[in-house]
Write an enzyme that holds these catalytic residues in place. Sequence first.
Site, PDB file in Angstrom:
ATOM      1  N   HIS A 297      -0.343   6.357   6.084  1.00  0.00           N
ATOM      2  CA  HIS A 297       0.102   6.108   4.716  1.00  0.00           C
ATOM      3  C   HIS A 297       0.534   7.410   4.042  1.00  0.00           C
ATOM      4  CE1 HIS A 297      -1.746   2.191   5.273  1.00  0.00           C
ATOM      5  NE2 HIS A 297      -1.248   1.811   4.102  1.00  0.00           N
TER       6      HIS A 297
ATOM      7  N   SER B 203       0.803  -1.220   0.000  1.00  0.00           N
ATOM      8  CA  SER B 203       0.000   0.000   0.000  1.00  0.00           C
ATOM      9  C   SER B 203       0.836   1.270   0.000  1.00  0.00           C
ATOM     10  CB  SER B 203      -0.940   0.021   1.218  1.00  0.00           C
ATOM     11  OG  SER B 203      -0.207  -0.127   2.422  1.00  0.00           O
TER      12      SER B 203
END
Length: 340
Positions: A319, A84
Amino acid sequence: MRTSRGDHTTHTDFHAPARRDRTAPHTRPRTRPRTRPGTRRGTRLLTTLGALTLALAMTLAITPSASATGWQPRFGHYVALGDSYTSGPLVPLPKPTAPLGCARSTTNYPTILAAQTHVGSFRDVSCGGAATGHMTEPQRTPLGTNPPQLDALRPGTDLVTLGIGGNDEGVFGDLVGICPGLRDENPSGSPCRDHFTEAGTDTLAEAVARTGERVGAVLDEIAAASPRATVLVVGYPRITPAPGTGVTCPDVLPFADGDLAWADDIETALNDELRTASENHGASFVDMYPASYGHDACAGLQAWIQGKDTNPLVAMSYHPNAAGMYGVATEIRRTLSAGN
């Protein structure tokens, strides 16, 4: 990268061997940022990131193709592999490619890199939650199955980026899934490190130490499938502030003070494993630690990493955001240029 073991939704990635020098030239410690919904600073953050995302999207849209200009690309076929931190969950805009559970974005670093370097053709098969095993095995997500990522390679592939390792043995999921909940036990201590220490052994550090060998095996598979390819292993950017700066931001990154330094040790050890695997298996390592100094989750408007709260207009929690993806693409281009 992931938020819990066994969860195949989009997650993140990431003993401590001898630490490399990770400090940048001395700078004044940053003031802890406070961005709250409804404040002018929060509005400026969304506006800034929105403008950046729009600029990146326009760059991708107006970049002329090699066939249209007659210019011959340096690389004919680029394949992006990874988890990711490569696919870019919730970084505007999502890429509607199957399976949707991989959460690929049109402003992730592979897409930016492909546009900026005018590659002849490009395949992004990265997927949130991927581990090294998903390079050779299918990955099931709630919204479809991603084929083995190495299946995208072919003999004529001449550029490969690989961003993997943080999900192996659930390391990153353990960090972001458990550490914030332990902060209140000892805010100035290291309750999470203590939690993962058994009989004097740091179990997460041990898990990271086993990751390099698996990444090396993946690099051997890439070399066998695409022997002419330039292969780059992309390291993970800073999540926590650099040690010694005294910076904390519990409202954004709710780790105990001691656990911030320990988490940095774990991430550094992972990046060292990736570097060593690269050196031993014929790949180049893209070191994101120097480039991301001052862009950790506590860096406010300069942050490349989203904090604890997922923002569907910015990025998934813990993230990279659009600025972070652009920063990674820039560092990859720098590494490619240095190799000329």
